[in-house]
Motif scaffolding. Structure first.
Motif, short mmCIF file in Angstrom:
data_model
loop_
_atom_site.label_atom_id
_atom_site.label_comp_id
_atom_site.label_asym_id
_atom_site.label_seq_id
_atom_site.Cartn_x
_atom_site.Cartn_y
_atom_site.Cartn_z
N VAL A 1 0.76 -0.93 -0.02
CA VAL A 1 0.28 -0.24 0.01
C VAL A 1 0.61 1.01 -0.02
CG1 VAL A 1 -1.76 0.76 1.56
CG2 VAL A 1 -2.03 -1.36 0.95
N VAL A 2 1.80 1.01 0.77
CA VAL A 2 2.92 2.49 0.74
C VAL A 2 3.51 3.14 -0.53
CG1 VAL A 2 5.09 3.20 2.40
CG2 VAL A 2 2.83 2.45 3.32
N ASN A 3 3.88 1.78 -0.90
CA ASN A 3 4.86 1.47 -1.91
C ASN A 3 3.71 1.46 -3.53
OD1 ASN A 3 7.47 1.78 -1.85
ND2 ASN A 3 6.93 0.39 -0.45
N ARG A 4 2.45 1.66 -3.21
CA ARG A 4 1.05 1.47 -4.72
C ARG A 4 1.80 0.77 -5.22
NH1 ARG A 4 0.54 8.06 -6.42
NH2 ARG A 4 -1.33 7.03 -7.06
N ARG A 5 2.22 -0.41 -4.43
CA ARG A 5 1.59 -1.64 -5.85
C ARG A 5 0.72 -1.89 -5.74
NH1 ARG A 5 7.52 -2.64 -3.34
NH2 ARG A 5 5.82 -3.89 -2.10
N LYS A 6 0.57 -3.28 -6.60
CA LYS A 6 -0.99 -3.90 -6.76
C LYS A 6 -0.96 -5.26 -6.12
CE LYS A 6 -0.75 -7.31 -10.72
NZ LYS A 6 -0.86 -7.03 -11.59
N GLY A 7 -2.34 -5.50 -5.97
CA GLY A 7 -2.10 -6.73 -5.13
C GLY A 7 -2.79 -6.93 -3.66
#
Length: 344
Positions: free
Chosen positions: A33-39
């Motif tokens: 979430v913090v690094n704005r990644r998928k999944g």
């Protein structure tokens, strides 16, 4: 008034582990979430952001940034090797990464061992965990098809560039009408040949690249239709390597003294022009692909007659738009034909 998180001592600032514990999720989920990644499910993402604001890990301004739609993660997979056009394409992608704006897609480019279907299949699976979309130079092979089907079914968008997977029409393709390209090359060699009859030859990277096999098919079809007096001495696979292309060309001169034309459907044309100069065979009509410093020099000096080129910027633009907006690919890219007199 300053935000509490800006004035708190470092030891008092919340950690990702604090957010994970309060939100009841794993540290890996918070990291995504913090690094704005998928999944991460949207409900979980919102919960993590809420806790991060409550604990002071994020300011209200920062929280608003995370509420905005996340830019897509895009991976481009290219064959490695000495092909100058593919190196140019890689340079273009690196420049885009350096000048990207905050709202642009997160872009990564990796070079995969050329002509290695297993390496490409593994790269597709490996990058699908991070990427929302993958653009790749396809190898027509069962291993690659299976990996593409698996990655597509898991929700990662795919688009092939330059060379496609013909058996998977659900994966859009950005590239040329390669059969038409091959026919154009055959037409030019037939018209430009210095002798009314003789032998012509083709050099390719590999028939596992559908683009190369389609260009070969187009070339052969127009020779049969319009130039039956020209004899095709076969296809040589040089794997887009200048050294291999050089040796193949020397062999062609020995095999077919009446050679009047060569069409390199792949890359690394420098090996062919080297052999032509050494054997003093510059009268042979030579057509190749990719406007790069070596092919430009060869055309200016008369070792090469025609360059077929597809603009790397247009190729990348179309592929990224297809992956980012899920926009359909309406038509093949146009290709430019350069002679010495009209080089840009």
């Amino acid at each position: 008034m300053r935000d509490k998180s800006e004035t708190a001592p470092a030891s008092a600032r919340p950690l990702l582990t604090d957010i994970a514990e309060r939100a009841g999720v794993s540290l890996a989920t918070v990291d995504r979430v913090v690094n704005r990644r998928k999944g991460v499910k949207e409900r979980t993402r919102q919960r993590v952001l809420e806790i991060a604001r409550e604990l002071g890990y994020l300011t209200e301004t920062q929280g608003g940034f995370y509420e905005a739609e996340r830019p897509r993660n895009i991976v481009v997979l290219l064959p490695s090797g000495s092909n100058p056009y593919l190196r140019l394409l890689g340079d273009q992608l690196r420049e885009r990464v350096e000048r990207s704006a905050p709202d642009d897609p997160f872009l990564r480019c990796y070079f995969i061992e050329s002509f290695n279907a297993q390496a490409l299949a593994e790269a597709l699976r490996r990058n699908a965990g991070w990427a929302d979309g993958i653009a790749f130079f396809a190898i027509e092979h069962p291993l690659v098809r299976e990996a593409a089907v698996e990655v597509l079914a898991a929700g990662t968008r795919l688009v092939t560039i330059v060379s496609d997977l013909g058996s998977l029409p659900e994966i859009p393709h950005v590239g040329l009408d390669n059969r038409a390209v091959g026919r154009t090359a055959g037409l030019l060699i037939g018209r430009l040949a210095k002798q009314p009859s003789g032998s012509v030859a083709l050099v390719a990277g590999s028939r596992h690249y559908r683009a190369h096999s389609e260009r070969e098919a187009g070339f052969l079809s127009i020779l049969e239709e319009l130039f039956p007096h020209l004899r095709v001495v076969g296809m040589r696979e040089g794997h887009d390597d200048a050294g291999e292309n050089y040796r193949h060309t020397l062999g062609l001169f020995d095999q077919a003294p009446d050679l009047v034309g060569i069409y390199n459907v792949g890359g690394s044309s420098g090996g062919i022009t080297r052999a032509m100069r050494e054997r003093d065979r510059l009268e042979v009509v030579f057509i190749g692909h990719g406007l790069t410093p070596d092919t430009r020099r060869a055309v200016v000096e008369g070792a090469m007659d025609v360059i077929f080129d597809q603009d790397p910027d247009a190729l990348v633009d179309r592929a990224l738009r297809c992956l980012s907006e899920q926009a359909p690919v309406a038509r093949p890219l146009k290709f430019d034909i350069y002679f010495r007199e009209n080089l840009p």
